[in-house]
Design a protein around this motif. Structure first.
Motif, mmCIF file in Angstrom:
data_model
loop_
_atom_site.group_PDB
_atom_site.id
_atom_site.type_symbol
_atom_site.label_atom_id
_atom_site.label_comp_id
_atom_site.label_asym_id
_atom_site.label_seq_id
_atom_site.Cartn_x
_atom_site.Cartn_y
_atom_site.Cartn_z
ATOM 1 N N SER A 386 -14.137 -28.301 2.285
ATOM 2 C CA SER A 386 -15.567 -28.145 2.564
ATOM 3 C C SER A 386 -15.848 -26.781 3.184
ATOM 4 C CB SER A 386 -16.044 -29.257 3.503
ATOM 5 O OG SER A 386 -17.362 -29.018 3.944
ATOM 6 N N ASP A 387 -15.001 -26.347 4.142
ATOM 7 C CA ASP A 387 -15.188 -25.041 4.773
ATOM 8 C C ASP A 387 -14.991 -23.915 3.767
ATOM 9 O OD1 ASP A 387 -15.570 -26.446 7.059
ATOM 10 O OD2 ASP A 387 -13.884 -25.614 8.173
ATOM 11 N N VAL A 388 -14.007 -24.066 2.894
ATOM 12 C CA VAL A 388 -13.728 -23.041 1.888
ATOM 13 C C VAL A 388 -14.927 -22.862 0.952
ATOM 14 C CG1 VAL A 388 -12.195 -22.345 0.005
ATOM 15 C CG2 VAL A 388 -11.245 -23.499 2.017
ATOM 16 N N ILE A 389 -15.536 -23.978 0.554
ATOM 17 C CA ILE A 389 -16.704 -23.916 -0.341
ATOM 18 C C ILE A 389 -17.858 -23.186 0.334
ATOM 19 C CG2 ILE A 389 -18.464 -25.322 -1.481
ATOM 20 C CD1 ILE A 389 -16.255 -27.425 -1.965
ATOM 21 N N GLU A 390 -18.105 -23.493 1.612
ATOM 22 C CA GLU A 390 -19.213 -22.846 2.322
ATOM 23 C C GLU A 390 -18.942 -21.359 2.518
ATOM 24 O OE1 GLU A 390 -22.047 -24.417 2.962
ATOM 25 O OE2 GLU A 390 -21.158 -26.161 2.009
ATOM 26 N N VAL A 391 -17.685 -20.998 2.769
ATOM 27 C CA VAL A 391 -17.335 -19.593 2.965
ATOM 28 C C VAL A 391 -17.458 -18.817 1.653
ATOM 29 C CG1 VAL A 391 -15.373 -18.050 3.398
ATOM 30 C CG2 VAL A 391 -15.916 -19.869 5.020
ATOM 31 N N LYS A 392 -17.091 -19.453 0.536
ATOM 32 C CA LYS A 392 -17.171 -18.764 -0.755
ATOM 33 C C LYS A 392 -18.609 -18.361 -1.088
ATOM 34 C CE LYS A 392 -14.627 -19.779 -4.283
ATOM 35 N NZ LYS A 392 -13.967 -20.479 -5.401
ATOM 36 N N LYS A 393 -19.571 -19.116 -0.583
ATOM 37 C CA LYS A 393 -20.973 -18.762 -0.815
ATOM 38 C C LYS A 393 -21.344 -17.442 -0.131
ATOM 39 C CE LYS A 393 -22.322 -23.651 -1.001
ATOM 40 N NZ LYS A 393 -23.099 -24.734 -0.321
ATOM 41 N N ASN A 394 -20.569 -17.079 0.897
ATOM 42 C CA ASN A 394 -20.869 -15.877 1.674
ATOM 43 C C ASN A 394 -19.685 -14.902 1.693
ATOM 44 O OD1 ASN A 394 -23.521 -16.867 3.147
ATOM 45 N ND2 ASN A 394 -22.036 -18.532 3.346
ATOM 46 N N ARG A 395 -18.798 -15.030 0.733
ATOM 47 C CA ARG A 395 -17.560 -14.241 0.767
ATOM 48 C C ARG A 395 -17.826 -12.742 0.620
ATOM 49 N NH1 ARG A 395 -12.777 -16.223 -3.010
ATOM 50 N NH2 ARG A 395 -14.104 -15.329 -4.635
ATOM 51 N N LYS A 396 -18.785 -12.384 -0.200
ATOM 52 C CA LYS A 396 -19.099 -10.966 -0.374
ATOM 53 C C LYS A 396 -19.555 -10.359 0.947
ATOM 54 C CE LYS A 396 -21.889 -7.761 -3.133
ATOM 55 N NZ LYS A 396 -22.930 -7.631 -4.190
ATOM 56 N N LEU A 397 -20.422 -11.074 1.661
ATOM 57 C CA LEU A 397 -20.903 -10.600 2.962
ATOM 58 C C LEU A 397 -19.749 -10.445 3.945
ATOM 59 C CD1 LEU A 397 -23.118 -10.008 5.078
ATOM 60 C CD2 LEU A 397 -23.327 -12.486 5.411
ATOM 61 N N LEU A 398 -18.856 -11.437 3.998
ATOM 62 C CA LEU A 398 -17.720 -11.392 4.919
ATOM 63 C C LEU A 398 -16.770 -10.249 4.569
ATOM 64 C CD1 LEU A 398 -16.935 -15.212 5.201
ATOM 65 C CD2 LEU A 398 -17.907 -13.758 6.987
ATOM 66 N N THR A 399 -16.524 -10.051 3.286
ATOM 67 C CA THR A 399 -15.624 -8.977 2.868
ATOM 68 C C THR A 399 -16.163 -7.619 3.308
ATOM 69 O OG1 THR A 399 -14.876 -10.255 0.945
ATOM 70 C CG2 THR A 399 -14.493 -7.887 0.892
ATOM 71 N N GLU A 400 -17.463 -7.413 3.158
ATOM 72 C CA GLU A 400 -18.081 -6.149 3.584
ATOM 73 C C GLU A 400 -17.920 -5.955 5.097
ATOM 74 O OE1 GLU A 400 -22.083 -6.460 2.291
ATOM 75 O OE2 GLU A 400 -21.638 -6.053 0.173
ATOM 76 N N LYS A 401 -18.133 -7.020 5.857
ATOM 77 C CA LYS A 401 -18.008 -6.932 7.315
ATOM 78 C C LYS A 401 -16.566 -6.662 7.725
ATOM 79 C CE LYS A 401 -22.324 -8.031 8.460
ATOM 80 N NZ LYS A 401 -23.214 -7.146 9.239
ATOM 81 N N PHE A 402 -15.627 -7.400 7.136
ATOM 82 C CA PHE A 402 -14.218 -7.263 7.508
ATOM 83 C C PHE A 402 -13.678 -5.881 7.144
ATOM 84 C CE2 PHE A 402 -13.526 -12.144 7.099
ATOM 85 C CZ PHE A 402 -14.136 -12.326 8.324
ATOM 86 N N LYS A 403 -14.080 -5.370 5.986
ATOM 87 C CA LYS A 403 -13.631 -4.025 5.593
ATOM 88 C C LYS A 403 -14.169 -2.976 6.556
ATOM 89 C CE LYS A 403 -12.831 -4.552 0.615
ATOM 90 N NZ LYS A 403 -13.277 -4.148 -0.753
ATOM 91 N N LYS A 404 -15.413 -3.140 6.948
ATOM 92 C CA LYS A 404 -16.019 -2.206 7.892
ATOM 93 C C LYS A 404 -15.286 -2.239 9.229
ATOM 94 C CE LYS A 404 -20.515 -1.103 9.977
ATOM 95 N NZ LYS A 404 -21.938 -1.541 10.093
ATOM 96 N N MET A 405 -14.788 -3.411 9.601
ATOM 97 C CA MET A 405 -14.050 -3.579 10.854
ATOM 98 C C MET A 405 -12.577 -3.215 10.711
ATOM 99 S SD MET A 405 -15.714 -7.317 11.527
ATOM 100 C CE MET A 405 -14.413 -7.841 12.621
ATOM 101 N N LYS A 406 -12.163 -2.879 9.469
ATOM 102 C CA LYS A 406 -10.745 -2.614 9.173
ATOM 103 C C LYS A 406 -9.883 -3.816 9.523
ATOM 104 C CE LYS A 406 -11.224 2.376 9.705
ATOM 105 N NZ LYS A 406 -10.753 3.601 10.397
ATOM 106 N N TYR A 407 -10.453 -4.990 9.316
ATOM 107 C CA TYR A 407 -9.770 -6.264 9.533
ATOM 108 C C TYR A 407 -9.213 -6.391 10.958
ATOM 109 C CZ TYR A 407 -10.328 -7.043 4.560
ATOM 110 O OH TYR A 407 -10.876 -7.219 3.318
ATOM 111 N N MET A 408 -9.946 -5.816 11.910
ATOM 112 C CA MET A 408 -9.584 -5.943 13.327
ATOM 113 C C MET A 408 -10.805 -6.423 14.098
ATOM 114 S SD MET A 408 -6.413 -5.222 14.061
ATOM 115 C CE MET A 408 -6.518 -4.907 15.817
ATOM 116 N N LEU A 409 -10.668 -7.533 14.809
ATOM 117 C CA LEU A 409 -11.725 -8.049 15.664
ATOM 118 C C LEU A 409 -11.455 -7.533 17.072
ATOM 119 C CD1 LEU A 409 -14.210 -9.951 15.552
ATOM 120 C CD2 LEU A 409 -12.699 -11.780 16.307
ATOM 121 N N ILE A 410 -11.972 -6.362 17.378
ATOM 122 C CA ILE A 410 -11.649 -5.597 18.582
ATOM 123 C C ILE A 410 -10.136 -5.353 18.608
ATOM 124 C CG2 ILE A 410 -11.933 -5.450 21.089
ATOM 125 C CD1 ILE A 410 -14.343 -7.212 20.931
#
Length: 418
Positions: A386-410
């Protein structure tokens, strides 16, 4: 991934008391995080772990900075150590010996000459077959990128590792995959057949009525009180993603990055000392649940930083805890949604314990570390469908954010393996 697991384990070890009775599942308890557990302040942890004198006071800092105050007890200790017939064991002798025995012998010519230049290395290691023969010997196999450099033999032994051809990605053999060609069913197109279908079911029936309001589902609503086990919604994922820009700005302000990084080091030491951490491998918990660990570090930094971070995530209706839960669940589901077939096979092999017999060739410390690492990798990809399905709906948005962060959360890595 198996090779990565083995090579990472060269540098970190976990002692086991009863190896045969332990499995990776025995380490699952260490990855359950209690954000509300009371923790010491940054100042308290810093005073406890950052002062070298709390570990051992050697009475002087450097050879030219010996104290002018005579210490009789110190003199007796040093004199007694110098008169012992039995050799004093090197502090990390067994660890270094295990490391050398676990690496491929082809690496010896590139690390052996340097080991022979390090003061205090025990004879037991210097006389190790394969290491002994490398003393004052220049490597024979040299990466083609460096082969034409004049006077290369005068390179410092500490840099010999760059001479190894395998250290250069360009020199690694490329794996050739067969070309995959799409196959289409060779079916004759029967125009009359489709005309009959369209007559029975007009194409217009498949279009939504413009006058109808769009259907609202659970996915469009936020979870009121997210917990570690509650299911995600698409609205939860979007709200979390919209906090990331300001969270990264928080990490750039003041000394927040360095302080959270140091808080993580202190937190690892504190948990190991209190039985809630994995010795010499506790930092891997940051990859399993990076957000919950980040919130723990921020709480250690004090109320000011805690309130500052809460102001950021509170704009989207989160508390510190609910943001951390939503964040970790989103990242795990994102990993699953992007997992490749190769990684999926490795995860399946880990879950079935197929690699456990292979660990018998390693020492107890290495086996223990690898078991905890295997369990950590499985925990990293633990997400309900269920979580995977909900995330896939927003995967493009998350990928853009994570790339911008260089996959580091602080200071916490958002580890993703495709």
């Amino acid at each position: 991934m198996k090779k990565i697991l083995i090579f990472v384990s060269i540098f970190l070890f976990f002692p086991l008391k009863t190896l045969l009775s332990l499995t990776p599942q025995d380490y699952a308890k260490y990855f359950k995080i209690d954000i509300d557990a009371p923790l010491p302040t940054f100042t308290e942890l810093s005073n406890k772990y950052a002062n070298p004198k709390d570990i051992y006071d050697k009475k002087y800092d450097y050879g030219w900075n010996i104290s002018e105050i005579f210490d009789e007890i110190f003199r007796i200790q040093i004199a007694a150590n110098g008169q012992r017939e039995k050799r004093i064991p090197f502090a990390n002798e067994e660890v270094l010996l295990n490391m050398l025995q676990n690496v491929p012998k082809e690496i010896y010519p590139y690390i052996g000459p340097y080991i022979h230049t390090v003061p205090g290395i025990p004879e037991k290691i210097l006389n190790l077959p394969g290491i002994k023969e490398t003393k004052n010997k220049f490597p024979e196999r040299i990466a083609p990128q460096l082969a034409d450099i004049p006077d290369l033999e005068f390179l410092s032994p500490s840099l010999y590792f760059i001479l190894m051809p395998e250290a250069w990605p360009q020199n690694l053999p490329r794996i050739e995959y067969p070309n995959m060609y799409p196959s289409y069913p060779q079916v004759h197109y029967d125009e009359d057949f489709y005309k009959k279908i369209k007559k029975l079911v007009p194409v217009e029936k498949f279009f939504a009525d413009k006058g109808k309001a769009p259907k609202i589902t659970r996915s469009d609503f936020r979870t009121l009180e997210p917990t570690q086990t509650s299911l995600l919604t698409s609205a939860d994922v979007k709200a979390f993603a919209e906090t990331l820009d300001e969270v990264q700005e928080f990490g750039k302000k003041d000394n927040n990055f360095l302080n959270t990084f140091n808080a993580g080091i202190f937190l690892d030491k504190y948990e190991v000392e209190n039985g809630t951490g994995i010795k010499n491998n506790n930092q891997i918990k940051d990859q399993v649940n990076p957000c919950q660990r980040l919130v723990q570090k921020i709480k250690i930094l004090g109320k000011d930083k805690e309130n500052e971070f809460l102001t950021i995530v509170g704009k989207k209706g989160f508390t510190l805890n609910t943001w951390a839960y939503t964040c970790d669940k989103t990242i795990k589901a994102y990993r699953v949604s992007k997992v490749s077939r190769e990684v999926l096979k490795e995860l399946n092999a880990f879950a079935k314990g197929l690699y456990l017999p292979d660990l018998n060739v390693y020492n107890m410390q290495t086996q223990g570390f690898q078991m905890s690492t295997i369990q950590a990798i499985l925990e990293m990809y633990k997400a309900p469908m269920s979580d995977v399905i909900e995330v896939k709906k927003n995967r493009k948005l998350l990928t853009e954010k994570f790339k911008k962060m260089k996959y580091m959360l602080i200071s916490s890595p958002i580890a993703v393996h495709y």
